[in-house]
Design an enzyme around this catalytic site. Structure first.
Site, PDB file in Angstrom:
ATOM      1  N   ALA A  21       1.007  -1.113  -0.050  1.00  0.00           N
ATOM      2  CA  ALA A  21      -0.120   0.186  -0.082  1.00  0.00           C
ATOM      3  C   ALA A  21       1.063   1.309  -0.034  1.00  0.00           C
ATOM      4  O   ALA A  21       1.823   1.236   0.701  1.00  0.00           O
ATOM      5  CB  ALA A  21      -0.836  -0.089   1.159  1.00  0.00           C
ATOM      6  N   CYS A  22       0.454   2.245  -0.755  1.00  0.00           N
ATOM      7  CA  CYS A  22       1.569   3.531  -1.194  1.00  0.00           C
ATOM      8  C   CYS A  22       0.702   4.736  -0.926  1.00  0.00           C
ATOM      9  O   CYS A  22      -0.443   4.720  -0.930  1.00  0.00           O
ATOM     10  CB  CYS A  22       2.215   3.024  -2.256  1.00  0.00           C
ATOM     11  SG  CYS A  22       3.006   1.549  -2.618  1.00  0.00           S
TER      12      CYS A  22
END
Length: 321
Positions: A21-22
């Site tokens: 997740a970014c």
């Protein structure tokens, strides 16, 4: 061939089960007015995305961050003039942002491979620029993997009648160069990676804390660096270990999320390679295989597939459907 070196499966750990997740951001002047402001605002977004990235036991070791810009013609023209490199009109030259090995002999071989491929594909190699960097902001665990970063300048050859044809040829040159270097086993686990290679866009990225991207790359703080857009990314690395090559943005996208069908998608792409044809790429299509390398993240693999569709004649909007 592998872009990363994952730990082997042990105990309950299996590298196939990594997830991510970014944080992402995008600034654009909708009237396409180039200035330094989108870049400055992009760096500000990155500073505010630190909570979306991972930090190791080394407090200056992050999973990576980066920014994609329009090619800053005025800035590059001034810098190249100081190096004795004469640039043609905007759109008639391209810039490669390249991560190279620190070993001088291996680096020279990699540079020669690129220059030879450029010539073989009918384009004109103009010269190299050393990209200024300040690694005081890198963690001690990151510095051993820090590449030498240089920009390669290439002029459009007579066989490319327009910018679209030039972009397709640059795509082929980049893939051919990677193949040549990895197939010859020149690297011995040393880094070689072309972060961007285009007459339209330029990518600055690396294993850098998001707030330090502009510290590491002084170019990004130079007011002459202008663009009408800035696409930024703070990586949270889980499906692959952090590396300079796998920081975002890639050549077309940055990505937040997880592609759970990754392995199946990659297998389908490989299975279809021999059956794919393109009247736009023609015989050059055979030069780009393999399209996706072992060790790439889901986002990098997605970017490779998207790029192939665009280079094959799809509009970006159509390719994304």
């Amino acid at each position: 061939m592998s872009l990363t070196h994952l730990s082997a499966s042990q105990g309950l750990y299996d590298p196939r089960n990594e997830h991510d997740a970014c944080g992402i951001g995008f600034v654009v002047d909708i009237k396409n007015r180039k200035s330094h402001q989108p870049i400055r605002q992009g760096l500000e977004i990155l500073a505010n995305l630190s909570h979306r990235g991972a930090v190791g036991a080394d407090p200056l070791a992050g999973d990576g961050a980066g920014i994609l810009l329009q090619l800053p013609d005025g800035f590059l023209r001034a810098e190249c003039a100081e190096l004795g490199i004469g640039l043609p009109a905007s759109g008639d030259y391209a810039v490669g942002m390249i991560f190279l090995p620190r070993d001088g002999l291996v680096r020279a071989r990699c540079e020669a491979a690129l220059e030879q491929t450029v010539a073989a594909e009918g384009q004109v190699f103009l010269g190299w620029r050393d990209v200024p960097t300040d690694n005081s902001c890198l963690g001690r665990s990151v510095r051993p993997s820090e590449p030498v970063i240089r920009q390669a300048f290439v002029r459009r050859g007579p066989g490319c009648p327009d910018t679209a044809a030039f972009e397709r040829k640059l795509f082929v040159i980049r893939k051919q160069t990677h193949h040549a270097i990895w197939d010859r086993e020149l690297l011995s686990r040393q880094p070689f990676y072309i972060a961007s290679f285009s007459s339209r866009t330029l990518v600055y990225k690396g294993m850098i804390l998001a707030r330090n991207l502009g510290v590491y790359y002084p170019d990004l703080r130079d007011g002459r660096l202008e663009s009408a857009l800035a696409l930024v990314h703070q990586r949270f690395s889980t499906n692959t270990f952090p590396s300079w090559a796998l920081a975002h943005p890639f050549r077309y996208l940055c990505h937040n999320g997880e592609i759970n069908t990754l392995r199946g998608n990659v297998n389908w792409m490989r299975a279809r390679e021999k059956g794919i044809a393109s009247p736009v790429l023609g015989e050059d299509l055979e030069k780009v295989w393999p399209l996706i390398y072992d060790g790439q993240s889901d986002s990098a693999s997605f970017d490779n597939a998207l790029e192939l569709l665009v280079m094959g004649g799809y509009s970006l909007a159509h390719a994304m459907m």
